[in-house]
Design an enzyme around this catalytic site. Structure first.
Site, PDB file in Angstrom:
ATOM      1  N   ASP A   1      17.367  25.032 -10.744  1.00 40.44           N
ATOM      2  CA  ASP A   1      18.073  24.273 -11.808  1.00 40.44           C
ATOM      3  C   ASP A   1      18.269  22.715 -11.637  1.00 40.44           C
ATOM      4  O   ASP A   1      18.804  22.457 -10.641  1.00 40.44           O
ATOM      5  CB  ASP A   1      19.273  25.097 -12.311  1.00 40.44           C
ATOM      6  CG  ASP A   1      18.878  26.192 -12.901  1.00 40.44           C
ATOM      7  OD1 ASP A   1      18.548  26.357 -14.055  1.00 40.44           O
ATOM      8  OD2 ASP A   1      19.193  27.392 -12.041  1.00 40.44           O
ATOM      9  N   THR A   2      17.545  21.959 -12.448  1.00 44.35           N
ATOM     10  CA  THR A   2      17.571  20.499 -12.236  1.00 44.35           C
ATOM     11  C   THR A   2      17.749  19.832 -13.261  1.00 44.35           C
ATOM     12  O   THR A   2      17.390  20.096 -14.515  1.00 44.35           O
ATOM     13  CB  THR A   2      16.349  20.216 -11.505  1.00 44.35           C
ATOM     14  OG1 THR A   2      15.877  20.843 -10.229  1.00 44.35           O
ATOM     15  CG2 THR A   2      15.982  18.608 -11.152  1.00 44.35           C
ATOM     16  N   VAL A   3      18.419  18.453 -13.168  1.00 44.51           N
ATOM     17  CA  VAL A   3      17.960  17.584 -14.406  1.00 44.51           C
ATOM     18  C   VAL A   3      17.213  16.491 -14.136  1.00 44.51           C
ATOM     19  O   VAL A   3      17.077  15.980 -13.110  1.00 44.51           O
ATOM     20  CB  VAL A   3      19.457  16.935 -14.813  1.00 44.51           C
ATOM     21  CG1 VAL A   3      20.285  18.144 -15.325  1.00 44.51           C
ATOM     22  CG2 VAL A   3      20.284  16.242 -13.848  1.00 44.51           C
TER      23      VAL A   3
END
Length: 528
Positions: free
Chosen positions: A349-351
């Site tokens: 999970d990354t932005v």
């Protein structure tokens, strides 16, 4: 242009400035910063800080970041490595003597020292117009007063409930009332708000020294970690030189190792010899070629990529045209390769954030705590979620990615930048752990080979080869799936969409900006 009779959205178009993120509140904060006189770097870090609050499963100040930057839209790309290092006591012999056969996915040994806050402060000092206090103000507001949980965030949040329950501090903050928040709930993080205020006041020292660092280190040591206050105090990011290749007249830039960015460049080099633009963009042959190029590139990534401060990585050879020719010769258009080693690529999970301002400063910015809620460890007093990047290390002393004191692990998060004719053209990125090289290549070839507009390129169906299977999103046609199966691929449906991305495209002749944001996330592009 998309068929307006089908569901979808158009690209966003503007002239003065543009931001694209995976969360509406972050995009709005970035645009507000631009309109208040900040530049693209100020806006990107403001957005990253907001997402550290409102997307806590994906990112946070306890994580890492990488940045590619074109000042004033020039073609010279600056790269900043804001990834953290293993503790000074993290010697491979220690782990082997204790009976470890791998670094766990959670717990204290998965935690590398976070690099994001150091990077934010350094980049603002070197390239911003505003200070860290201005950049953190919106994030402090949302942490203190609350934010509404969005739908994709809620979807991701519900998945790791068991892991969050294992840490009393994580459970207290992120499982209020004993459950994960659902879409529409309001969530607050007062401990994190207080920590952000310290950083706003004291800069990087507000994170890496004093009470904040002591809270993180004490918690890690209590759980058996090897971290010390010196490990935190000595953390520094580095400017470095991007790795690049040319694809059909476009220059594609990525972070160098310890980053996996060269994997995408290697895939592009292989695909450049197939002229995929003459194929059906969503057909089996195009997808098969992409899959096979990816399998070869990931093999090299897993065998050769490590921290170049510790090991030699043959970057020049890997990105040579001769090497691409040799790899291309291994691909059969009609049959999947059978001799490659099986590789399991974890998701994450990354932005990812893309910003261009009125001066055409272009920022490609990515921030992450890796797995959902990182290591699952939360600072009791600070509310900081600590990343689990250390799980990427190997425990084979002969491997270039073997853990060592002060070493950075092979890193999946990878910002991208396209330049052309000496100018910035497009900061872009596609999130999703091991999927990211596939995502970069699929997006770029959608645009440069098949002529899709930025939003069409982002929306298009995706596949990913992982653990001996091809994951095909539900939007991939039955005909394409059958064509992949005829070529020997085993095809399955993924549990969640593949990746999520953003971009901003600069049109120098018209003086316009075009933004796109992935429908697989909650986000949006917005300009003015």
């Amino acid at each position: 242009m998309r068929d307006l009779q089908f569901p979808g959205r158009s690209p966003v178009r503007a002239t003065e400035g543009m931001a694209a993120t995976s969360h509406p509140l972050a995009t709005l904060a970035a645009v507000d910063m631009l309109r208040a006189g900040g530049n693209a770097m100020d806006a990107a870090i403001t957005a990253a800080a907001v997402q550290a609050v409102v997307e806590p499963q994906s990112t946070g100040i306890g994580g890492d970041c990488f940045v590619l930057y074109c000042p004033n839209g020039g073609g010279d790309v600056l790269a900043f490595n804001g990834s953290g290092r293993a503790p000074a006591a993290a010697n491979v012999d220690w782990y082997l003597e204790k009976g470890f056969d791998r670094i766990p996915a959670g717990g204290p040994h998965s935690v590398t020292v976070p690099g994001a806050v150091d990077a934010w402060c350094r980049l603002l000092e070197d390239h911003g117009r505003k200070g860290i206090a201005d950049a953190l103000a919106p994030a402090i507001h949302y942490a203190e007063h609350g934010y509404v949980v969005h739908d994709r965030v809620a979807f991701d949040w519900a998945d790791p409930e068991t892991d969050l329950s294992a840490d009393e501090h994580a459970a207290r903050i992120f499982l209020p009332g004993g459950r994960a928040p659902v879409a529409g709930d309001v969530h607050r993080q007062p401990e994190l708000a207080a920590t952000l205020r310290k950083i706003a006041r004291d800069g990087r020292a507000g994170f890496y020294e004093g009470e904040t660092a002591d809270d993180m280190v004490s918690r890690l040591q209590a759980l058996g970690g090897l971290h010390t206050l010196d490990d935190f105090a000595s953390t520094r990011g580095d400017y470095t030189t991007p790795v690049s290749t040319s694809y059909h007249g476009y220059d594609i830039h990525q972070m160098p190792p310890n980053n996996q960015g060269l994997t995408a460049l290697l895939m592009l080099n292989v695909l450049s010899g197939f002229l995929p633009g003459g194929l059906d963009p969503n057909g089996a042959e195009r997808l098969h070629l992409e899959i096979e190029a990816g399998r070869l590139a990931y093999r090299d990534r897993d065998n050769l990529v490590g921290d170049q401060d510790h090991v030699a990585v043959p970057v020049k050879e890997l990105l040579s045209r001769d090497y691409a020719d040799r790899l291309r010769a291994e691909i059969d258009r009609d049959r999947a390769m059978t001799r490659l080693p099986r590789v399991a690529l974890p998701g994450s999970d990354t932005v990812y954030i893309s910003v261009v301002d009125r001066d055409r400063n272009a920022v490609s910015f990515i921030n992450s705590t890796y797995f959902s809620f990182g290591s699952g460890i939360v600072g009791p007093k600070t509310g900081i979620v600590l990343q689990n990047r250390g799980t990427s290390f190997r425990l084979d002393p002969r491997h270039p990615n073997c853990i060592a004191p002060g070493k950075r692990p092979m890193h999946t998060i990878m910002p991208g930048m396209v330049t052309r004719s000496g100018r910035a053209l497009m900061p872009f990125g596609v999130m999703g752990g091991g999927y990211q090289p596939f995502g970069h290549v699929h997006l770029l070839t959608n645009m440069f080979d098949f002529g899709m507009d930025p939003q069409e390129a982002m929306d298009a169906p995706r596949v990913f080869y992982n653990d001996d299977m091809v994951s095909a999103e539900r939007s991939v046609s039955a005909e394409a799936i059958e064509g992949l199966r005829r070529r020997g691929h085993k095809v399955t449906a993924p549990y969640e969409p593949l990746g999520g991305g953003q971009l901003v495209l600069i049109d120098w002749e018209k003086g316009t900006l075009t933004g796109a944001s992935d429908p697989r996330k909650d986000g949006m592009a917005l300009g003015y």
